[in-house]
Scaffold this motif. Structure first.
Motif, PDB file in Angstrom:
ATOM      1  N   LEU A   1       0.996  -1.134  -0.015  1.00 37.80           N
ATOM      2  CA  LEU A   1       0.069   0.025   0.000  1.00 37.80           C
ATOM      3  C   LEU A   1       1.080   1.326  -0.027  1.00 37.80           C
ATOM      4  CD1 LEU A   1      -2.753   1.465   0.161  1.00 37.80           C
ATOM      5  CD2 LEU A   1      -2.537   1.177   2.807  1.00 37.80           C
ATOM      6  N   HIS A   2       2.010   1.312   0.874  1.00 37.55           N
ATOM      7  CA  HIS A   2       2.779   2.253   1.038  1.00 37.55           C
ATOM      8  C   HIS A   2       4.209   2.074   1.578  1.00 37.55           C
ATOM      9  CE1 HIS A   2       3.816   6.780   1.668  1.00 37.55           C
ATOM     10  NE2 HIS A   2       4.480   6.285   2.918  1.00 37.55           N
ATOM     11  N   ALA A   3       5.193   2.475   0.682  1.00 39.48           N
ATOM     12  CA  ALA A   3       6.502   2.127   1.371  1.00 39.48           C
ATOM     13  C   ALA A   3       7.448   3.596   1.298  1.00 39.48           C
ATOM     14  CB  ALA A   3       7.305   1.152   0.577  1.00 39.48           C
ATOM     15  N   GLU A   4       8.392   3.551   1.935  1.00 36.70           N
ATOM     16  CA  GLU A   4       9.253   4.744   2.075  1.00 36.70           C
ATOM     17  C   GLU A   4      10.639   4.025   1.923  1.00 36.70           C
ATOM     18  OE1 GLU A   4       8.687   7.862   4.631  1.00 36.70           O
ATOM     19  OE2 GLU A   4       6.473   7.995   4.362  1.00 36.70           O
ATOM     20  N   ILE A   5      11.565   4.852   0.902  1.00 37.49           N
ATOM     21  CA  ILE A   5      12.788   4.441   0.786  1.00 37.49           C
ATOM     22  C   ILE A   5      13.677   5.873   0.799  1.00 37.49           C
ATOM     23  CG2 ILE A   5      12.486   2.178  -0.447  1.00 37.49           C
ATOM     24  CD1 ILE A   5      13.285   4.040  -3.014  1.00 37.49           C
ATOM     25  N   THR A   6      14.930   5.634   1.094  1.00 42.79           N
ATOM     26  CA  THR A   6      15.860   6.809   1.066  1.00 42.79           C
ATOM     27  C   THR A   6      16.921   6.434   0.368  1.00 42.79           C
ATOM     28  OG1 THR A   6      15.415   7.393   3.369  1.00 42.79           O
ATOM     29  CG2 THR A   6      17.467   8.111   2.168  1.00 42.79           C
ATOM     30  N   ILE A   7      17.098   7.600  -0.658  1.00 44.75           N
ATOM     31  CA  ILE A   7      18.457   7.579  -1.625  1.00 44.75           C
ATOM     32  C   ILE A   7      19.266   8.653  -1.371  1.00 44.75           C
ATOM     33  CG2 ILE A   7      18.980   7.503  -4.234  1.00 44.75           C
ATOM     34  CD1 ILE A   7      16.165   6.359  -4.806  1.00 44.75           C
ATOM     35  N   GLY A   8      20.239   8.403  -1.197  1.00 50.47           N
ATOM     36  CA  GLY A   8      21.098   9.387  -0.501  1.00 50.47           C
ATOM     37  C   GLY A   8      20.595   9.967   0.531  1.00 50.47           C
ATOM     38  N   ARG A   9      20.212  11.358   0.728  1.00 47.68           N
ATOM     39  CA  ARG A   9      19.636  12.004   1.781  1.00 47.68           C
ATOM     40  C   ARG A   9      18.096  12.490   1.281  1.00 47.68           C
ATOM     41  NH1 ARG A   9      23.461  16.531   3.987  1.00 47.68           N
ATOM     42  NH2 ARG A   9      21.256  17.304   4.438  1.00 47.68           N
ATOM     43  N   SER A  10      17.597  11.714   0.285  1.00 46.11           N
ATOM     44  CA  SER A  10      16.216  12.111  -0.358  1.00 46.11           C
ATOM     45  C   SER A  10      15.155  11.034  -0.120  1.00 46.11           C
ATOM     46  CB  SER A  10      16.496  12.208  -1.767  1.00 46.11           C
ATOM     47  OG  SER A  10      17.199  13.341  -2.157  1.00 46.11           O
ATOM     48  N   THR A  11      13.960  11.189   0.496  1.00 43.15           N
ATOM     49  CA  THR A  11      13.068  10.273   0.669  1.00 43.15           C
ATOM     50  C   THR A  11      12.038  10.187  -0.632  1.00 43.15           C
ATOM     51  OG1 THR A  11      13.118  11.053   3.021  1.00 43.15           O
ATOM     52  CG2 THR A  11      10.980  10.031   2.125  1.00 43.15           C
ATOM     53  N   LEU A  12      11.746   8.911  -0.893  1.00 40.51           N
ATOM     54  CA  LEU A  12      10.786   8.575  -1.892  1.00 40.51           C
ATOM     55  C   LEU A  12       9.753   7.572  -1.213  1.00 40.51           C
ATOM     56  CD1 LEU A  12      10.227   8.591  -5.171  1.00 40.51           C
ATOM     57  CD2 LEU A  12      11.383   6.505  -5.066  1.00 40.51           C
ATOM     58  N   MET A  13       8.323   8.085  -1.609  1.00 41.82           N
ATOM     59  CA  MET A  13       7.265   7.234  -1.159  1.00 41.82           C
ATOM     60  C   MET A  13       6.932   6.445  -2.465  1.00 41.82           C
ATOM     61  SD  MET A  13       5.024   9.930   0.872  1.00 41.82           S
ATOM     62  CE  MET A  13       5.596  10.717   2.359  1.00 41.82           C
ATOM     63  N   LEU A  14       6.433   5.306  -2.042  1.00 41.52           N
ATOM     64  CA  LEU A  14       6.133   4.438  -3.334  1.00 41.52           C
ATOM     65  C   LEU A  14       5.292   3.269  -3.002  1.00 41.52           C
ATOM     66  CD1 LEU A  14       8.375   1.792  -4.537  1.00 41.52           C
ATOM     67  CD2 LEU A  14       8.906   3.147  -2.590  1.00 41.52           C
ATOM     68  N   GLY A  15       4.278   2.836  -3.905  1.00 45.78           N
ATOM     69  CA  GLY A  15       3.320   1.725  -3.634  1.00 45.78           C
ATOM     70  C   GLY A  15       2.851   1.087  -4.934  1.00 45.78           C
ATOM     71  N   ASP A  16       2.229   0.111  -4.825  1.00 49.47           N
ATOM     72  CA  ASP A  16       1.509  -0.580  -5.889  1.00 49.47           C
ATOM     73  C   ASP A  16       0.289   0.087  -6.471  1.00 49.47           C
ATOM     74  OD1 ASP A  16       3.169  -3.086  -6.534  1.00 49.47           O
ATOM     75  OD2 ASP A  16       2.570  -3.646  -4.570  1.00 49.47           O
ATOM     76  N   ALA A  17       0.396   0.245  -7.909  1.00 49.13           N
ATOM     77  CA  ALA A  17      -0.797   1.048  -8.463  1.00 49.13           C
ATOM     78  C   ALA A  17      -2.198  -0.060  -8.593  1.00 49.13           C
ATOM     79  CB  ALA A  17      -0.581   1.595 -10.008  1.00 49.13           C
ATOM     80  N   SER A  18      -1.838  -1.155  -8.331  1.00 45.96           N
ATOM     81  CA  SER A  18      -2.980  -2.188  -8.375  1.00 45.96           C
ATOM     82  C   SER A  18      -3.789  -2.376  -7.128  1.00 45.96           C
ATOM     83  CB  SER A  18      -2.516  -3.418  -8.925  1.00 45.96           C
ATOM     84  OG  SER A  18      -1.555  -4.228  -7.970  1.00 45.96           O
ATOM     85  N   VAL A  19      -3.379  -1.927  -5.999  1.00 42.79           N
ATOM     86  CA  VAL A  19      -3.984  -2.042  -4.685  1.00 42.79           C
ATOM     87  C   VAL A  19      -5.172  -1.072  -4.635  1.00 42.79           C
ATOM     88  CG1 VAL A  19      -3.572  -1.273  -1.996  1.00 42.79           C
ATOM     89  CG2 VAL A  19      -1.717  -2.368  -3.461  1.00 42.79           C
ATOM     90  N   SER A  20      -6.094  -1.764  -4.042  1.00 42.70           N
ATOM     91  CA  SER A  20      -7.508  -1.169  -4.250  1.00 42.70           C
ATOM     92  C   SER A  20      -7.379   0.178  -3.800  1.00 42.70           C
ATOM     93  CB  SER A  20      -8.648  -2.124  -3.526  1.00 42.70           C
ATOM     94  OG  SER A  20      -8.283  -2.179  -2.316  1.00 42.70           O
ATOM     95  N   GLU A  21      -6.852   0.514  -2.805  1.00 38.70           N
ATOM     96  CA  GLU A  21      -6.876   2.010  -2.213  1.00 38.70           C
ATOM     97  C   GLU A  21      -6.223   2.946  -3.334  1.00 38.70           C
ATOM     98  OE1 GLU A  21      -6.965  -0.592   1.318  1.00 38.70           O
ATOM     99  OE2 GLU A  21      -6.077  -0.644  -0.442  1.00 38.70           O
ATOM    100  N   ALA A  22      -5.283   2.394  -3.724  1.00 41.74           N
ATOM    101  CA  ALA A  22      -4.659   3.110  -4.824  1.00 41.74           C
ATOM    102  C   ALA A  22      -5.681   3.448  -6.308  1.00 41.74           C
ATOM    103  CB  ALA A  22      -3.018   2.608  -5.472  1.00 41.74           C
ATOM    104  N   GLU A  23      -6.193   2.298  -6.487  1.00 44.48           N
ATOM    105  CA  GLU A  23      -7.011   2.399  -7.908  1.00 44.48           C
ATOM    106  C   GLU A  23      -8.199   3.097  -7.593  1.00 44.48           C
ATOM    107  OE1 GLU A  23      -7.941  -1.830  -8.138  1.00 44.48           O
ATOM    108  OE2 GLU A  23      -6.246  -2.145  -9.735  1.00 44.48           O
ATOM    109  N   ALA A  24      -8.686   3.324  -6.248  1.00 46.83           N
ATOM    110  CA  ALA A  24      -9.831   4.160  -5.870  1.00 46.83           C
ATOM    111  C   ALA A  24      -9.345   5.604  -6.209  1.00 46.83           C
ATOM    112  CB  ALA A  24     -10.206   4.061  -4.545  1.00 46.83           C
ATOM    113  N   ALA A  25      -8.142   5.897  -5.758  1.00 42.05           N
ATOM    114  CA  ALA A  25      -7.692   7.311  -5.739  1.00 42.05           C
ATOM    115  C   ALA A  25      -7.175   7.522  -7.351  1.00 42.05           C
ATOM    116  CB  ALA A  25      -6.549   7.659  -4.834  1.00 42.05           C
ATOM    117  N   SER A  26      -7.023   6.777  -8.332  1.00 40.05           N
ATOM    118  CA  SER A  26      -6.731   6.742  -9.665  1.00 40.05           C
ATOM    119  C   SER A  26      -5.320   7.118  -9.664  1.00 40.05           C
ATOM    120  CB  SER A  26      -7.491   7.856 -10.309  1.00 40.05           C
ATOM    121  OG  SER A  26      -8.937   7.727 -10.297  1.00 40.05           O
ATOM    122  N   PHE A  27      -4.619   6.386  -9.013  1.00 47.92           N
ATOM    123  CA  PHE A  27      -3.185   6.391  -9.239  1.00 47.92           C
ATOM    124  C   PHE A  27      -2.776   5.438 -10.303  1.00 47.92           C
ATOM    125  CE2 PHE A  27      -2.967   7.323  -4.561  1.00 47.92           C
ATOM    126  CZ  PHE A  27      -2.850   8.813  -4.572  1.00 47.92           C
TER     127      PHE A  27
END
Length: 161
Positions: A54-80
């Motif tokens: 549903l949601h994950a966070e990673i750090t590259i260098g000192r930068s944060t990036l959020m990501l998730g599966d577009a196929s998860v129902s909550e993501a699909e409901a928001a049209s991601f």
């Protein structure tokens, strides 16, 4: 802003930036790729009840990036949408400064990134590589080489075209 909201402390990693939140078709595979290609660190993940991330966070260098599966129902409901569902295109390019853009480009290509522009020194004072990850996102990694004044930047830009 309410009095209560004014007292909420924003975590440092969110304080001074707009945090990109990308959607992919396989978040677990994307996280694995980002770890191997960019040296990312997974900070946390929330698994979706029906499977996927549903949601994950990673750090590259000192930068944060959020990501998730577009196929998860909550993501699909928001049209991601993941770039693959948009015909392979994306409207966002992710920029990250790193200490050694050449090493990053080499390791990223070795694990499946497509190099769009090989590392080279650019008119703006940064050594830059542009690549596409297996999920279809475009990344620009930069290593700062020199400070360039606004006047010099404009002069170089005109010479480059």
């Amino acid at each position: 802003m309410t009095e209560h909201a004014a007292h909420i402390d924003i975590p440092d990693r969110y304080r001074y930036a707009v945090i990109p939140h990308i959607m992919v078709d396989d978040a677990a595979a994307a996280i694995d790729f980002y770890q191997r290609a960019f040296g990312a660190r997974e900070d946390f993940r929330i698994d979706a009840p029906g499977g996927g991330i549903l949601h994950a966070e990673i750090t590259i260098g000192r930068s944060t990036l959020m990501l998730g599966d577009a196929s998860v129902s909550e993501a699909e409901a928001a049209s991601f949408a993941a770039p693959t569902s948009l015909g392979g295109g994306t409207s966002v390019t992710l920029h990250v400064f790193v200490p050694d853009v050449d090493s990053l480009a080499e390791s990223a290509e070795a694990v499946g990134a497509e190099i769009i522009q090989p590392p080279k020194n650019m008119f703006h004072g940064d050594r830059t590589v542009i690549l596409k990850d297996p999920s279809g996102h475009i990344w620009v990694f930069l290593t700062h080489v020199e400070d360039v004044s606004q006047e010099e930047l404009q002069r170089r830009l005109e010479l480059a075209h």
